[in-house]
Design a protein around this motif. Structure first.
Motif, short mmCIF file in Angstrom:
data_model
loop_
_atom_site.label_atom_id
_atom_site.label_comp_id
_atom_site.label_asym_id
_atom_site.label_seq_id
_atom_site.Cartn_x
_atom_site.Cartn_y
_atom_site.Cartn_z
N THR A 1 -4.39 -4.69 12.52
CA THR A 1 -3.23 -4.05 11.44
C THR A 1 -2.04 -3.94 12.43
O THR A 1 -0.97 -3.22 11.93
N VAL B 1 3.38 -1.09 4.22
CA VAL B 1 2.77 0.05 3.81
C VAL B 1 3.74 1.08 3.58
O VAL B 1 4.70 0.90 4.37
N GLU C 1 -8.57 -3.97 2.19
CA GLU C 1 -7.29 -4.88 1.70
C GLU C 1 -6.31 -5.33 2.77
O GLU C 1 -6.48 -4.59 3.87
N TYR C 2 -5.50 -6.33 2.62
CA TYR C 2 -4.46 -6.77 3.64
C TYR C 2 -3.10 -6.72 2.93
O TYR C 2 -2.74 -7.64 2.50
N PRO C 3 -2.50 -5.65 2.86
CA PRO C 3 -1.32 -5.23 2.10
C PRO C 3 -0.14 -6.07 3.25
O PRO C 3 -0.59 -6.30 4.26
N ALA D 1 -6.09 5.82 3.23
CA ALA D 1 -5.22 4.65 3.69
C ALA D 1 -5.91 3.76 4.69
O ALA D 1 -5.85 2.65 4.37
N LEU D 2 -6.56 4.66 5.63
CA LEU D 2 -7.16 3.81 6.77
C LEU D 2 -8.52 2.85 6.06
O LEU D 2 -8.72 1.92 6.36
N LEU E 1 1.28 -4.93 11.21
CA LEU E 1 1.65 -4.62 9.51
C LEU E 1 2.84 -3.63 9.50
O LEU E 1 2.91 -2.62 9.99
N LEU F 1 0.85 -1.10 -0.06
CA LEU F 1 -0.09 0.05 -0.27
C LEU F 1 0.88 1.36 0.02
O LEU F 1 1.70 1.31 0.98
N LEU G 1 -7.20 0.07 4.20
CA LEU G 1 -6.60 -0.94 4.93
C LEU G 1 -7.94 -1.86 5.80
O LEU G 1 -7.84 -3.02 6.13
N SER G 2 -9.13 -1.19 5.73
CA SER G 2 -10.38 -1.79 6.15
C SER G 2 -10.67 -2.81 5.07
O SER G 2 -11.57 -3.86 5.60
N ILE H 1 -2.67 2.89 12.67
CA ILE H 1 -2.29 1.29 12.24
C ILE H 1 -1.99 0.45 13.48
O ILE H 1 -2.42 -0.68 13.57
#
Length: 178
Positions: A76, A52, A47-49, A40-41, A79, A8, A44-45, A70
């Protein structure tokens, strides 16, 4: 690795996003993008990168706040986050204090950026594997506990039967499954 890692990229400047895409995509990375902290947030809700890449200086919610959020979210919290900025040493300290795992200065060296991303993707994959194995272990423990409980109940039934019936007859009833 089972699939191409998802990165991301969060930056409010479109040329920076395109540059990072141009560096990452040909080297086997999938790229999702966001042009603000809020976006971005939101990404993230859904997708699961694996990593970042987060610009620090953005209008609205800056990279520090995004990183803190995050880290606050259990989904996350682990992450990997690499913060990217043209600012100096003080920004690096604030980035780490806000929860970043690594820091890259603009203009960035492509080889260094790729090495850092690959390293953190590897760490993320290890973490994901450990989480999956912990889940399997918890499931196995529940199954084992249930088996033990079933065996204890079976022994209790056998014990009660043997109080009222001769041992051979109790064993015959138990072995027949009745």
């Amino acid at each position: 690795m089972t699939s191409d890692p998802l990165i991301l990229v969060v930056d409010d400047l479109a040329p920076n996003v395109r540059l990072l895409e141009a560096v990452l995509s040909p080297r086997g990375f999938r790229v999702a993008t966001a042009s603000s902290g809020e976006e971005a947030l939101d990404v993230l809700s859904k997708e699961y990168p694996d990593v970042v890449l987060l610009d620090i200086l953005m209008p609205g919610m800056d990279g520090y706040e995004v990183c803190r959020r995050i880290r606050e979210d259990p989904g996350t919290a682990f992450l990997p986050v690499i913060m990217i900025t043209a600012s100096g040493e003080q920004e690096k300290i604030r980035a780490i204090e806000s929860g970043a795992d690594d820091f890259v200065n603009k203009p960035f060296d492509q080889a260094e950026l790729l090495a850092r991303v690959r390293s953190l993707v590897r760490v993320k994959r290890y973490h994901d594997t450990i989480q999956q194995q912990a889940g399997e272990l918890a499931r196995w423990n529940r199954e084992l506990e249930q088996r033990v409980q079933d065996q204890i109940e079976q022994l209790d039934r056998v014990s009660r039967l043997r109080r009222f019936l001769p041992a051979q007859l109790a064993d015959l009833i138990i072995s027949s499954g009745d």
